[in-house]
Enzyme design. Sequence first.
Site, PDB file in Angstrom:
ATOM      1  N   GLY C 201       0.801  -1.208   0.000  1.00 22.50           N
ATOM      2  CA  GLY C 201       0.000   0.000   0.000  1.00 22.50           C
ATOM      3  C   GLY C 201       0.835   1.260   0.000  1.00 22.50           C
ATOM      4  N   GLU C 226      -4.599  -7.844  -7.985  1.00 24.60           N
ATOM      5  CA  GLU C 226      -4.557  -7.676  -6.531  1.00 24.60           C
ATOM      6  C   GLU C 226      -3.334  -6.842  -6.189  1.00 24.60           C
ATOM      7  OE1 GLU C 226      -5.973 -10.840  -3.790  1.00 24.60           O
ATOM      8  OE2 GLU C 226      -5.442 -12.099  -5.493  1.00 24.60           O
ATOM      9  N   LEU C 227      -3.565  -5.677  -5.636  1.00 22.64           N
ATOM     10  CA  LEU C 227      -2.505  -4.688  -5.414  1.00 22.64           C
ATOM     11  C   LEU C 227      -1.346  -5.265  -4.601  1.00 22.64           C
ATOM     12  CD1 LEU C 227      -1.708  -1.696  -5.783  1.00 22.64           C
ATOM     13  CD2 LEU C 227      -2.748  -1.263  -3.557  1.00 22.64           C
ATOM     14  N   ASP C 228      -0.135  -5.162  -5.152  1.00 21.60           N
ATOM     15  CA  ASP C 228       1.099  -5.569  -4.451  1.00 21.60           C
ATOM     16  C   ASP C 228       1.127  -7.054  -4.109  1.00 21.60           C
ATOM     17  OD1 ASP C 228       1.859  -2.911  -4.561  1.00 21.60           O
ATOM     18  OD2 ASP C 228       1.096  -2.456  -2.573  1.00 21.60           O
ATOM     19  N   GLU C 229       0.339  -7.852  -4.844  1.00 22.24           N
ATOM     20  CA  GLU C 229       0.265  -9.280  -4.541  1.00 22.24           C
ATOM     21  C   GLU C 229       0.797 -10.146  -5.671  1.00 22.24           C
ATOM     22  OE1 GLU C 229      -0.702 -10.888  -1.837  1.00 22.24           O
ATOM     23  OE2 GLU C 229      -1.298  -9.138  -0.655  1.00 22.24           O
TER      24      GLU C 229
END
Lengths: 284, 284, 284, 284
Positions: C201, C226-229
């Site tokens: 984040g 999926e953010l940063d995943e």
Amino acid sequence: MSRFYRLVVSCPDRVGIVARVSGFIASQGGSITEASQHSDLATGRFFMRYEIQADSVSLDAEGLRQAFGPIADEFEMRWALYDTALRKRVVLMVSRASHCLVDLLYRWTAGELDCDIVGVISNHDDLRRLVQGHDIPFHHVPVSVDTKAAAFDEVERLVDSVSADCVVLARYMQILPPRLCRRYAGRVINIHHSFLPSFAGAKPYHQAYDRGVKLIGATCHYVTDELDEGPIIEQDIHRISHCHDADDLVRFGRDVEKAVLARGLRWHLQDRVLIHGNKTVVFA
Amino acid sequence: MSRFYRLVVSCPDRVGIVARVSGFIASQGGSITEASQHSDLATGRFFMRYEIQADSVSLDAEGLRQAFGPIADEFEMRWALYDTALRKRVVLMVSRASHCLVDLLYRWTAGELDCDIVGVISNHDDLRRLVQGHDIPFHHVPVSVDTKAAAFDEVERLVDSVSADCVVLARYMQILPPRLCRRYAGRVINIHHSFLPSFAGAKPYHQAYDRGVKLIGATCHYVTDELDEGPIIEQDIHRISHCHDADDLVRFGRDVEKAVLARGLRWHLQDRVLIHGNKTVVFA
Amino acid sequence: MSRFYRLVVSCPDRVGIVARVSGFIASQGGSITEASQHSDLATGRFFMRYEIQADSVSLDAEGLRQAFGPIADEFEMRWALYDTALRKRVVLMVSRASHCLVDLLYRWTAGELDCDIVGVISNHDDLRRLVQGHDIPFHHVPVSVDTKAAAFDEVERLVDSVSADCVVLARYMQILPPRLCRRYAGRVINIHHSFLPSFAGAKPYHQAYDRGVKLIGATCHYVTDELDEGPIIEQDIHRISHCHDADDLVRFGRDVEKAVLARGLRWHLQDRVLIHGNKTVVFA
Amino acid sequence: MSRFYRLVVSCPDRVGIVARVSGFIASQGGSITEASQHSDLATGRFFMRYEIQADSVSLDAEGLRQAFGPIADEFEMRWALYDTALRKRVVLMVSRASHCLVDLLYRWTAGELDCDIVGVISNHDDLRRLVQGHDIPFHHVPVSVDTKAAAFDEVERLVDSVSADCVVLARYMQILPPRLCRRYAGRVINIHHSFLPSFAGAKPYHQAYDRGVKLIGATCHYVTDELDEGPIIEQDIHRISHCHDADDLVRFGRDVEKAVLARGLRWHLQDRVLIHGNKTVVFA
């Protein structure tokens, strides 16, 4: 950016130095934002560096120097008091390889290097456009076997004409004449592309490749008139393996060189590096 | 623990080696769990290491060797096929410092070093209890200027009597006689307490301290009859500063030495290290 | 620079894959200069990457692909054969921070990144001059809450118009819409300024500062919806201490970010990164 | 080994603290061998640690404390003055894994850890022989779901009975009850086998393996009643790749864990770690 005075001292170690110096600063109302000391037990010498908020003190830098003089004399100090409002004036010397230059110019524009870059001298003309694009004067001073003496007279003239405080050999592939090394002692910083004292001299990556080492390195050091023998400021390494040929070593080496030079130069500009014989105390 | 055959090969590089070797393994039903290759472009030599699940092959190790012989001849290979069911027999040689020994014994009991430690030889008696506490024979072979020849005859006798595959100089402070270096070529591993080729010879940490380097290192290498000049297997470093005296360097050095020796030995035991002139290919 | 074909394969593991593939290459006369394999024991999947000298093979890339098709089918391979003569077309996306961009452009001009940089897209206009100075088209596509949908339509149009093979988010501070993440799956590389999964984040350095960690890091990964995943390609760290405030962390972070992104991108461009679920196999 | 007094202070930052403290030490004839200060600009708090040669001072430790009291009051200091002649008394708590224990015991016998190890408590009996071989009392206190409360009463009784200054959870796999965490606040050190805050809780290496990270780490921290959330003393990492399965991660992890714990504990024993909210100042 706040303004600071930096008091940098070395002297024979004895009881009461810190008390005397910090007492002096407190008596001037000085607010200390960073303080570093080191007692070298082997040689009995003491080193200190204090960073003082300029606006916490009523005296100006020259006034502080005069007031501090008697203490310095009493303790037989080698010392200096720097005012960060007077940015150091830096001359870069380069040859054809641009990696250190590109890196230093980026860091300078990003505010990581607190100095004025007042000129770039090169024995080749290749990097002129890059330098001038940063609004920095570029001086092409070719060096050949026959013209060496005249060339370095010209280098000296250029360095003196801009009142440079510091000269950085950012992969400048020529050897400074001993006379200049001595004249600018403690003010010329070199990046050597090996983990000194391994592989001093020419073509260190090829020497490293031939020896089959598993790590290559770079060394940032002050230049003295003994080639690759001056006081070391910083070193680092990069892991390699049998997969990598001499060209790969050169490529990895570029990354280590620029990182090591940038750290060493930054510390020098912040007056964090104290020379002690052929070694350094670095209050990083 | 599964059982594997390890085929380790070097030969002049040419088209079709991998196809021929992997074709051979497939024809035996062999399931390859790990495969590494390297083409050294500078010398035109090719290196490979295959790990084959033993129970996927119907032939035993000796049968495989015989079947593979013609291919090896055709490609002029230097090669070996190891059976992990036959654990390598290792003799450790130590002096007074225990850090490498403690570390190797821990790793051995933890299953990190796939070998039998069949004896420890020391020129001092200090580490006897530690060794015998691990149910390993301890041999005290004092070495003095006058007794050197006889002492190393005794060392040789001991090493031979246990059919050692590998001798590890785990901070053994004596120099092996050239005759033994040659006799056990490629089977004697030393840990030198500097980042070679810097600071070869005696007291490297004190040499490092005197030079004022900012990193100290250690080097794991095969022993040859040229002191500290053998093929390097692994190296690593530890960062130091002006704060650290020579004793601190020794302390940090112990950590680097034991880590580097453990990695180097583990790779050797797993047949991951191929000697190539005075260099190594390490399929780590 | 030599021309190579790169064969990159993943398939269910079984006996004989290497033999079949290397046999095929040998039958074409192919000279293998680099070969990497990996058997993932947990999932039973096999991965390989072969680098073949183009001029050692008589077929061209398309001919090779057709000849290899039946083998690929037989082993249920996901595979590709790349021709290094066709350089990958890369679009960089940036915001205001220039450190990654400066670094990538330097490496590109130095020949470290084997690709064509066919455009730079930014939501700010600040870096226009830097980009155009390298003769690369610069596209300013502002993004605001209200214009987001239209802006990313424009981004998509620009990316498609240059037939980009790869999009690099070089500190582009906007989140790509899920639709684009899916459309360009496996082709969008991001640099996140933390050691993921820590501090996903926003403002990771400030999160790191608040938590009091002793190392900060950066993560290069493929972008998913999926953010940063997404699958991680490369990570690295930099040591910090209580001396460093959040601004210092940002400064150190820049160095880690650009190094990690450059390595990750280089490996991607050399077809060294194979995605495996949400993980990567990197034949570095 | 020389005897030192260590003065460790934190207080609100203001002009004159260093002058006052160093003036006090000088007035006692104290010879300062190491001095560290830190001004935390974000919180306005000041930290210092002075190491003073004991035989340079005429007062004893208690006399020094009484003389220093008024200064401490004036500056609202939290402070302590330690006498290195009184070695800290340490209890180690372990479970079955021996790597940290073996490492700490080696370092203790080598003189790297300046403390008395007054007992080892374990919830298993496996490591009894190793501990008793070092002439250290071993206490087996089994912990099960039903006996947990009684078991930790016994742990508390044992810790108190030896007047422990410090408890080290050297891979003790149980969670201390909140009551003990609070009672021994700032005196219980844990090694967590991940790079916190990533992978808090159980089985961090398996979490790391599943996420596909490229570095694994370990964290040494003070224990608080929030699991894995206490002030971090030290962290480090080890590089991994797709080649490594979860067992390899565990193996690499052991090396990182023991190194990180040993450094953290050494600094704690030397009074180099000052807790500041949920962070630490480490004068390493």
